[in-house]
Motif scaffolding. Structure first.
Motif, PDB file in Angstrom:
ATOM      1  N   SER A  33       0.884  -1.174   0.000  1.00  0.00           N
ATOM      2  CA  SER A  33       0.000   0.000   0.000  1.00  0.00           C
ATOM      3  C   SER A  33       0.908   1.205   0.000  1.00  0.00           C
ATOM      4  O   SER A  33       1.959   1.202   0.645  1.00  0.00           O
ATOM      5  N   LEU A  34       0.527   2.241  -0.744  1.00  0.00           N
ATOM      6  CA  LEU A  34       1.329   3.455  -0.752  1.00  0.00           C
ATOM      7  C   LEU A  34       0.424   4.669  -0.774  1.00  0.00           C
ATOM      8  O   LEU A  34      -0.679   4.625  -1.295  1.00  0.00           O
ATOM      9  N   ALA A  35       0.907   5.742  -0.156  1.00  0.00           N
ATOM     10  CA  ALA A  35       0.088   6.940  -0.041  1.00  0.00           C
ATOM     11  C   ALA A  35       0.946   8.190  -0.001  1.00  0.00           C
ATOM     12  O   ALA A  35       2.080   8.169   0.475  1.00  0.00           O
ATOM     13  N   VAL A  36       0.377   9.270  -0.515  1.00  0.00           N
ATOM     14  CA  VAL A  36       0.939  10.609  -0.355  1.00  0.00           C
ATOM     15  C   VAL A  36       0.310  11.152   0.923  1.00  0.00           C
ATOM     16  O   VAL A  36      -0.923  11.150   1.057  1.00  0.00           O
ATOM     17  N   VAL A  37       1.151  11.580   1.859  1.00  0.00           N
ATOM     18  CA  VAL A  37       0.663  11.938   3.186  1.00  0.00           C
ATOM     19  C   VAL A  37       1.144  13.319   3.622  1.00  0.00           C
ATOM     20  O   VAL A  37       2.049  13.900   3.017  1.00  0.00           O
ATOM     21  N   ASP A  38       0.548  13.800   4.701  1.00  0.00           N
ATOM     22  CA  ASP A  38       0.926  15.068   5.311  1.00  0.00           C
ATOM     23  C   ASP A  38       2.207  14.851   6.115  1.00  0.00           C
ATOM     24  O   ASP A  38       2.207  14.080   7.082  1.00  0.00           O
ATOM     25  N   PRO A  39       3.309  15.513   5.752  1.00  0.00           N
ATOM     26  CA  PRO A  39       4.568  15.314   6.481  1.00  0.00           C
ATOM     27  C   PRO A  39       4.471  15.666   7.968  1.00  0.00           C
ATOM     28  O   PRO A  39       5.183  15.090   8.791  1.00  0.00           O
ATOM     29  N   ALA A  40       3.579  16.576   8.333  1.00  0.00           N
ATOM     30  CA  ALA A  40       3.432  16.955   9.741  1.00  0.00           C
ATOM     31  C   ALA A  40       2.870  15.803  10.574  1.00  0.00           C
ATOM     32  O   ALA A  40       3.136  15.723  11.771  1.00  0.00           O
ATOM     33  N   VAL A  41       2.142  14.907   9.950  1.00  0.00           N
ATOM     34  CA  VAL A  41       1.543  13.780  10.658  1.00  0.00           C
ATOM     35  C   VAL A  41       2.447  12.552  10.619  1.00  0.00           C
ATOM     36  O   VAL A  41       2.437  11.732  11.531  1.00  0.00           O
ATOM     37  N   PHE A  42       3.270  12.425   9.577  1.00  0.00           N
ATOM     38  CA  PHE A  42       4.066  11.217   9.356  1.00  0.00           C
ATOM     39  C   PHE A  42       5.566  11.481   9.450  1.00  0.00           C
ATOM     40  O   PHE A  42       6.314  11.183   8.519  1.00  0.00           O
ATOM     41  N   ALA A  43       5.987  12.039  10.553  1.00  0.00           N
ATOM     42  CA  ALA A  43       7.412  12.181  10.884  1.00  0.00           C
ATOM     43  C   ALA A  43       8.228  12.845   9.776  1.00  0.00           C
ATOM     44  O   ALA A  43       9.367  12.483   9.536  1.00  0.00           O
ATOM     45  N   GLY A  44       7.646  13.821   9.071  1.00  0.00           N
ATOM     46  CA  GLY A  44       8.362  14.549   8.035  1.00  0.00           C
ATOM     47  C   GLY A  44       8.401  13.866   6.685  1.00  0.00           C
ATOM     48  O   GLY A  44       8.962  14.398   5.732  1.00  0.00           O
ATOM     49  N   SER A  45       7.812  12.686   6.569  1.00  0.00           N
ATOM     50  CA  SER A  45       7.806  11.946   5.298  1.00  0.00           C
ATOM     51  C   SER A  45       6.620  12.367   4.444  1.00  0.00           C
ATOM     52  O   SER A  45       5.538  12.630   4.956  1.00  0.00           O
ATOM     53  N   ARG A  46       6.833  12.401   3.136  1.00  0.00           N
ATOM     54  CA  ARG A  46       5.764  12.754   2.200  1.00  0.00           C
ATOM     55  C   ARG A  46       4.979  11.538   1.728  1.00  0.00           C
ATOM     56  O   ARG A  46       3.889  11.665   1.211  1.00  0.00           O
ATOM     57  N   TYR A  47       5.573  10.362   1.868  1.00  0.00           N
ATOM     58  CA  TYR A  47       4.955   9.142   1.375  1.00  0.00           C
ATOM     59  C   TYR A  47       5.044   8.064   2.456  1.00  0.00           C
ATOM     60  O   TYR A  47       6.004   8.018   3.213  1.00  0.00           O
ATOM     61  N   VAL A  48       4.047   7.198   2.484  1.00  0.00           N
ATOM     62  CA  VAL A  48       4.049   6.035   3.362  1.00  0.00           C
ATOM     63  C   VAL A  48       3.919   4.808   2.491  1.00  0.00           C
ATOM     64  O   VAL A  48       3.091   4.765   1.571  1.00  0.00           O
ATOM     65  N   ILE A  49       4.743   3.806   2.786  1.00  0.00           N
ATOM     66  CA  ILE A  49       4.719   2.537   2.077  1.00  0.00           C
ATOM     67  C   ILE A  49       4.507   1.455   3.125  1.00  0.00           C
ATOM     68  O   ILE A  49       5.272   1.347   4.081  1.00  0.00           O
ATOM     69  N   LEU A  50       3.443   0.669   2.968  1.00  0.00           N
ATOM     70  CA  LEU A  50       3.114  -0.414   3.892  1.00  0.00           C
ATOM     71  C   LEU A  50       3.288  -1.730   3.159  1.00  0.00           C
ATOM     72  O   LEU A  50       2.691  -1.952   2.115  1.00  0.00           O
ATOM     73  N   GLN A  51       4.098  -2.598   3.736  1.00  0.00           N
ATOM     74  CA  GLN A  51       4.342  -3.930   3.158  1.00  0.00           C
ATOM     75  C   GLN A  51       3.718  -4.984   4.070  1.00  0.00           C
ATOM     76  O   GLN A  51       3.927  -4.961   5.277  1.00  0.00           O
ATOM     77  N   VAL A  52       2.915  -5.872   3.483  1.00  0.00           N
ATOM     78  CA  VAL A  52       2.352  -7.010   4.209  1.00  0.00           C
ATOM     79  C   VAL A  52       2.753  -8.267   3.440  1.00  0.00           C
ATOM     80  O   VAL A  52       2.486  -8.364   2.244  1.00  0.00           O
ATOM     81  N   LEU A  53       3.401  -9.198   4.130  1.00  0.00           N
ATOM     82  CA  LEU A  53       3.871 -10.394   3.451  1.00  0.00           C
ATOM     83  C   LEU A  53       2.882 -11.546   3.507  1.00  0.00           C
ATOM     84  O   LEU A  53       3.060 -12.546   2.837  1.00  0.00           O
ATOM     85  N   GLY A  54       1.828 -11.413   4.282  1.00  0.00           N
ATOM     86  CA  GLY A  54       0.759 -12.432   4.292  1.00  0.00           C
ATOM     87  C   GLY A  54       1.056 -13.649   5.058  1.00  0.00           C
ATOM     88  O   GLY A  54       1.949 -13.943   5.691  1.00  0.00           O
TER      89      GLY A  54
END
Length: 136
Positions: A115-136
Motif C-alpha cells: 500500500s502506498l500513499a501521499v501523506v501530510d509530512p506533519a503527521v508522518f514524521a516529516g515523510s511525504r509518502y508512506v509505504i506499507l508492506q504485508v507479506l501475508g
C-alpha cells in the motif's frame, strides 16, 4: 506541493489505474483507493497481491524508487528481511530500504501486498509518502 511530490502522487494514481486495468481479465475489483485527510492521507492505494506483482514487473517501480525511497516512511512486515533499524516513537527507521526492494519482497511471497500513499509530512514524521508492506 513540490514537483517531486506532484509527480509521485500522479504516478501513484496513474500506476494504480494501470495496474488495475492490466491485473487480469475477469477480475471484478481494481486497486482500492484510500483518501483520509483527517488522518493525514491525501491519496493512497492498497494493491492486492496480483497488483503488487504487476507493479514490481512494470517500469513504474523504477520511476517511483527514487522519490519513495528518499522521502518515504516504510512500515515493513515483521517477517521482512528488512526488519531492523532504530525504533523512535513506535516507528522503525531503516537506512538501507528502497521501494523496489520492499515491493519485490512482497511480490515474491505467496500473498504479499503493498500500500502506498501521499501523506501530510506533519503527521508522518516529516515523510511525504508512506509505504506499507504485508507479506501475508
Amino acid at each position: 506541493m513540490g514537483i517531486r511530490t506532484a509527480v509521485a502522487a500522479s504516478a501513484i494514481a496513474l500506476g494504480g489505474a494501470a495496474i488495475a486495468a492490466s491485473a487480469g481479465a475477469g477480475q471484478a475489483a481494481a486497486f482500492t483507493p484510500v483518501i483520509a485527510p483527517e488522518d493525514g492521507i491525501y491519496l493512497g492505494v492498497d494493491l492486492d497481491h496480483n497488483e503488487t506483482v504487476a507493479l514490481q514487473r512494470s517500469p513504474l517501480v523504477g520511476m517511483l524508487n527514487g522519490p519513495l525511497t528518499t522521502d518515504g516512511l516504510f512500515y515493513v512486515d515483521e517477517k521482512s528481511v528488512y526488519q531492523g533499524g532504530v525504533e523512535i516513537d513506535g516507528i522503525r527507521y531503516q537506512e538501507d530500504l528502497d521501494f523496489a526492494g520492499v515491493t519485490g519482497e512482497a511480490a515474491s511471497t505467496r500473498s504479499g501486498t503493498i500500500s502506498l500513499a501521499v501523506v501530510d509530512p506533519a503527521v508522518f514524521a516529516g515523510s511525504r509518502y508512506v509505504i506499507l508492506q504485508v507479506l501475508g
